[in-house]
Motif scaffolding. Sequence first.
Motif, PDB file in Angstrom:
ATOM      1  N   THR A 119     -30.162  -4.892 -44.666  1.00 41.49           N
ATOM      2  CA  THR A 119     -29.721  -4.909 -43.267  1.00 41.49           C
ATOM      3  C   THR A 119     -29.448  -6.332 -42.801  1.00 41.49           C
ATOM      4  O   THR A 119     -28.432  -6.605 -42.153  1.00 41.49           O
ATOM      5  CB  THR A 119     -30.800  -4.268 -42.363  1.00 41.49           C
ATOM      6  OG1 THR A 119     -31.058  -2.941 -42.817  1.00 41.49           O
ATOM      7  CG2 THR A 119     -30.342  -4.239 -40.920  1.00 41.49           C
ATOM      8  N   TRP A 120     -30.351  -7.238 -43.151  1.00 42.13           N
ATOM      9  CA  TRP A 120     -30.184  -8.648 -42.774  1.00 42.13           C
ATOM     10  C   TRP A 120     -28.952  -9.248 -43.439  1.00 42.13           C
ATOM     11  O   TRP A 120     -28.199  -9.999 -42.816  1.00 42.13           O
ATOM     12  CB  TRP A 120     -31.423  -9.451 -43.133  1.00 42.13           C
ATOM     13  CG  TRP A 120     -31.188 -10.930 -43.068  1.00 42.13           C
ATOM     14  CD1 TRP A 120     -31.137 -11.815 -44.102  1.00 42.13           C
ATOM     15  CD2 TRP A 120     -30.939 -11.707 -41.881  1.00 42.13           C
ATOM     16  NE1 TRP A 120     -30.869 -13.080 -43.645  1.00 42.13           N
ATOM     17  CE2 TRP A 120     -30.742 -13.039 -42.294  1.00 42.13           C
ATOM     18  CE3 TRP A 120     -30.860 -11.386 -40.524  1.00 42.13           C
ATOM     19  CZ2 TRP A 120     -30.482 -14.058 -41.393  1.00 42.13           C
ATOM     20  CZ3 TRP A 120     -30.582 -12.406 -39.614  1.00 42.13           C
ATOM     21  CH2 TRP A 120     -30.407 -13.726 -40.054  1.00 42.13           C
ATOM     22  N   LYS A 121     -28.718  -8.892 -44.716  1.00 43.98           N
ATOM     23  CA  LYS A 121     -27.557  -9.423 -45.440  1.00 43.98           C
ATOM     24  C   LYS A 121     -26.271  -9.039 -44.737  1.00 43.98           C
ATOM     25  O   LYS A 121     -25.390  -9.886 -44.526  1.00 43.98           O
ATOM     26  CB  LYS A 121     -27.554  -8.889 -46.876  1.00 43.98           C
ATOM     27  CG  LYS A 121     -26.495  -9.521 -47.781  1.00 43.98           C
ATOM     28  CD  LYS A 121     -26.872 -10.947 -48.136  1.00 43.98           C
ATOM     29  CE  LYS A 121     -25.953 -11.515 -49.195  1.00 43.98           C
ATOM     30  NZ  LYS A 121     -26.324 -12.911 -49.551  1.00 43.98           N
ATOM     31  N   PHE A 122     -26.159  -7.773 -44.362  1.00 41.62           N
ATOM     32  CA  PHE A 122     -24.945  -7.327 -43.659  1.00 41.62           C
ATOM     33  C   PHE A 122     -24.820  -8.022 -42.310  1.00 41.62           C
ATOM     34  O   PHE A 122     -23.749  -8.535 -41.962  1.00 41.62           O
ATOM     35  CB  PHE A 122     -24.956  -5.813 -43.463  1.00 41.62           C
ATOM     36  CG  PHE A 122     -23.736  -5.324 -42.730  1.00 41.62           C
ATOM     37  CD1 PHE A 122     -22.575  -5.029 -43.426  1.00 41.62           C
ATOM     38  CD2 PHE A 122     -23.740  -5.187 -41.342  1.00 41.62           C
ATOM     39  CE1 PHE A 122     -21.429  -4.600 -42.741  1.00 41.62           C
ATOM     40  CE2 PHE A 122     -22.611  -4.767 -40.654  1.00 41.62           C
ATOM     41  CZ  PHE A 122     -21.450  -4.471 -41.363  1.00 41.62           C
ATOM     42  N   PHE A 123     -25.899  -8.046 -41.542  1.00 40.47           N
ATOM     43  CA  PHE A 123     -25.881  -8.653 -40.206  1.00 40.47           C
ATOM     44  C   PHE A 123     -25.510 -10.135 -40.294  1.00 40.47           C
ATOM     45  O   PHE A 123     -24.704 -10.630 -39.504  1.00 40.47           O
ATOM     46  CB  PHE A 123     -27.257  -8.492 -39.556  1.00 40.47           C
ATOM     47  CG  PHE A 123     -27.329  -9.057 -38.160  1.00 40.47           C
ATOM     48  CD1 PHE A 123     -26.866  -8.326 -37.073  1.00 40.47           C
ATOM     49  CD2 PHE A 123     -27.861 -10.323 -37.940  1.00 40.47           C
ATOM     50  CE1 PHE A 123     -26.934  -8.849 -35.782  1.00 40.47           C
ATOM     51  CE2 PHE A 123     -27.919 -10.850 -36.654  1.00 40.47           C
ATOM     52  CZ  PHE A 123     -27.459 -10.113 -35.573  1.00 40.47           C
ATOM     53  N   ASN A 124     -26.063 -10.815 -41.278  1.00 41.29           N
ATOM     54  CA  ASN A 124     -25.816 -12.245 -41.437  1.00 41.29           C
ATOM     55  C   ASN A 124     -24.349 -12.520 -41.748  1.00 41.29           C
ATOM     56  O   ASN A 124     -23.704 -13.375 -41.127  1.00 41.29           O
ATOM     57  CB  ASN A 124     -26.704 -12.807 -42.550  1.00 41.29           C
ATOM     58  CG  ASN A 124     -26.549 -14.306 -42.705  1.00 41.29           C
ATOM     59  OD1 ASN A 124     -26.495 -15.040 -41.726  1.00 41.29           O
ATOM     60  ND2 ASN A 124     -26.473 -14.767 -43.935  1.00 41.29           N
ATOM     61  N   HIS A 125     -23.788 -11.774 -42.711  1.00 39.33           N
ATOM     62  CA  HIS A 125     -22.406 -12.027 -43.119  1.00 39.33           C
ATOM     63  C   HIS A 125     -21.399 -11.538 -42.091  1.00 39.33           C
ATOM     64  O   HIS A 125     -20.400 -12.219 -41.826  1.00 39.33           O
ATOM     65  CB  HIS A 125     -22.129 -11.363 -44.481  1.00 39.33           C
ATOM     66  CG  HIS A 125     -22.585 -12.189 -45.644  1.00 39.33           C
ATOM     67  ND1 HIS A 125     -21.734 -12.937 -46.421  1.00 39.33           N
ATOM     68  CD2 HIS A 125     -23.822 -12.391 -46.159  1.00 39.33           C
ATOM     69  CE1 HIS A 125     -22.420 -13.560 -47.359  1.00 39.33           C
ATOM     70  NE2 HIS A 125     -23.691 -13.249 -47.220  1.00 39.33           N
ATOM     71  N   PHE A 126     -21.643 -10.361 -41.508  1.00 43.38           N
ATOM     72  CA  PHE A 126     -20.636  -9.783 -40.621  1.00 43.38           C
ATOM     73  C   PHE A 126     -20.684 -10.355 -39.214  1.00 43.38           C
ATOM     74  O   PHE A 126     -19.631 -10.539 -38.576  1.00 43.38           O
ATOM     75  CB  PHE A 126     -20.801  -8.268 -40.570  1.00 43.38           C
ATOM     76  CG  PHE A 126     -19.632  -7.578 -39.925  1.00 43.38           C
ATOM     77  CD1 PHE A 126     -18.385  -7.566 -40.549  1.00 43.38           C
ATOM     78  CD2 PHE A 126     -19.764  -6.937 -38.701  1.00 43.38           C
ATOM     79  CE1 PHE A 126     -17.298  -6.927 -39.949  1.00 43.38           C
ATOM     80  CE2 PHE A 126     -18.686  -6.298 -38.102  1.00 43.38           C
ATOM     81  CZ  PHE A 126     -17.441  -6.294 -38.726  1.00 43.38           C
ATOM     82  N   PHE A 127     -21.886 -10.646 -38.730  1.00 44.02           N
ATOM     83  CA  PHE A 127     -22.010 -11.143 -37.359  1.00 44.02           C
ATOM     84  C   PHE A 127     -22.260 -12.659 -37.304  1.00 44.02           C
ATOM     85  O   PHE A 127     -21.460 -13.403 -36.744  1.00 44.02           O
ATOM     86  CB  PHE A 127     -23.114 -10.388 -36.619  1.00 44.02           C
ATOM     87  CG  PHE A 127     -22.782  -8.953 -36.377  1.00 44.02           C
ATOM     88  CD1 PHE A 127     -21.867  -8.587 -35.397  1.00 44.02           C
ATOM     89  CD2 PHE A 127     -23.367  -7.951 -37.134  1.00 44.02           C
ATOM     90  CE1 PHE A 127     -21.548  -7.253 -35.171  1.00 44.02           C
ATOM     91  CE2 PHE A 127     -23.058  -6.612 -36.921  1.00 44.02           C
ATOM     92  CZ  PHE A 127     -22.137  -6.262 -35.944  1.00 44.02           C
ATOM     93  N   LEU A 128     -23.362 -13.128 -37.907  1.00 42.48           N
ATOM     94  CA  LEU A 128     -23.703 -14.549 -37.794  1.00 42.48           C
ATOM     95  C   LEU A 128     -22.705 -15.446 -38.515  1.00 42.48           C
ATOM     96  O   LEU A 128     -22.388 -16.540 -38.051  1.00 42.48           O
ATOM     97  CB  LEU A 128     -25.117 -14.792 -38.335  1.00 42.48           C
ATOM     98  CG  LEU A 128     -26.256 -14.046 -37.622  1.00 42.48           C
ATOM     99  CD1 LEU A 128     -27.599 -14.481 -38.183  1.00 42.48           C
ATOM    100  CD2 LEU A 128     -26.202 -14.257 -36.103  1.00 42.48           C
TER     101      LEU A 128
END
Length: 264
Positions: free
Chosen positions: A211-220
Amino acid sequence: MPIAKKKVTALVITYNEVGYIERCIESISFVDEIIVVDSYSTDGTYEYLLNHPKVKVIQHPFSNFTAQKSFALKQASNDWVLFLDADEVVSEKLKNEISLKVETENDIAAYWFYRDFMFQNERLGYSGWQTDKNYRLFRKSKAKFSDKKIVHETLVVEGKSGIFTERLTHYCYKNYEDYKGKMLSYGRLKAKEAFYREKKFNYFILLAKPTWKFFNHFFLRLGFLDGRKGFIISHLNALGVLEYCKELKRLEKKNELAYYLVMP
């Protein structure tokens, strides 16, 4: 007496890279020696390399990326080494910069390269790759691959590092299934690396890390600015992390079973 030109060896490791390796080899034809270590490709990669007049190809079984690259490094005849992935391409401007740096900067042991990531034939502007850089040009006598990592291998450099202005072009995304397979393979190798370091699986990591990997790449890291391409890349990167977690769990179970089987 004129000073001899400094020679450069280009190294590449391959496995089933037809459609990419041709462009890579063409872009490095300016170097003095090209050596490719192939891990028994089945798609015609080896035959293409075998028939290329400028390439020396060696077949060697693949165990992990660090071992394969360390083997390739030993084959280089020259101290200066340009080590590329099979899906990377050197532009004309970068060729000129490489030639200039090798001849004029005598106090540098290795150079960082920034990369432009290509989604098929379109550049990814964000999605976490905008600050990516790797060592690609270095002195064989001043560098070696660390045996602490078996994927996303680390180059240990003895001496000063420089950085290039021009960027490598990295054709990282061929199609969905190809990139998915690559991410799953990386995930499994990272799990083996973690297992050897005695890292433990837990269900919180299974839920949190992908979940963090997706959030980091797509949003942050602004993957949403790449639109659909950014979503696909972020999703598949997260899938690779999920595979890492699942493989770590499998390795622990396998180890536990082996332990109980040998118990008196």
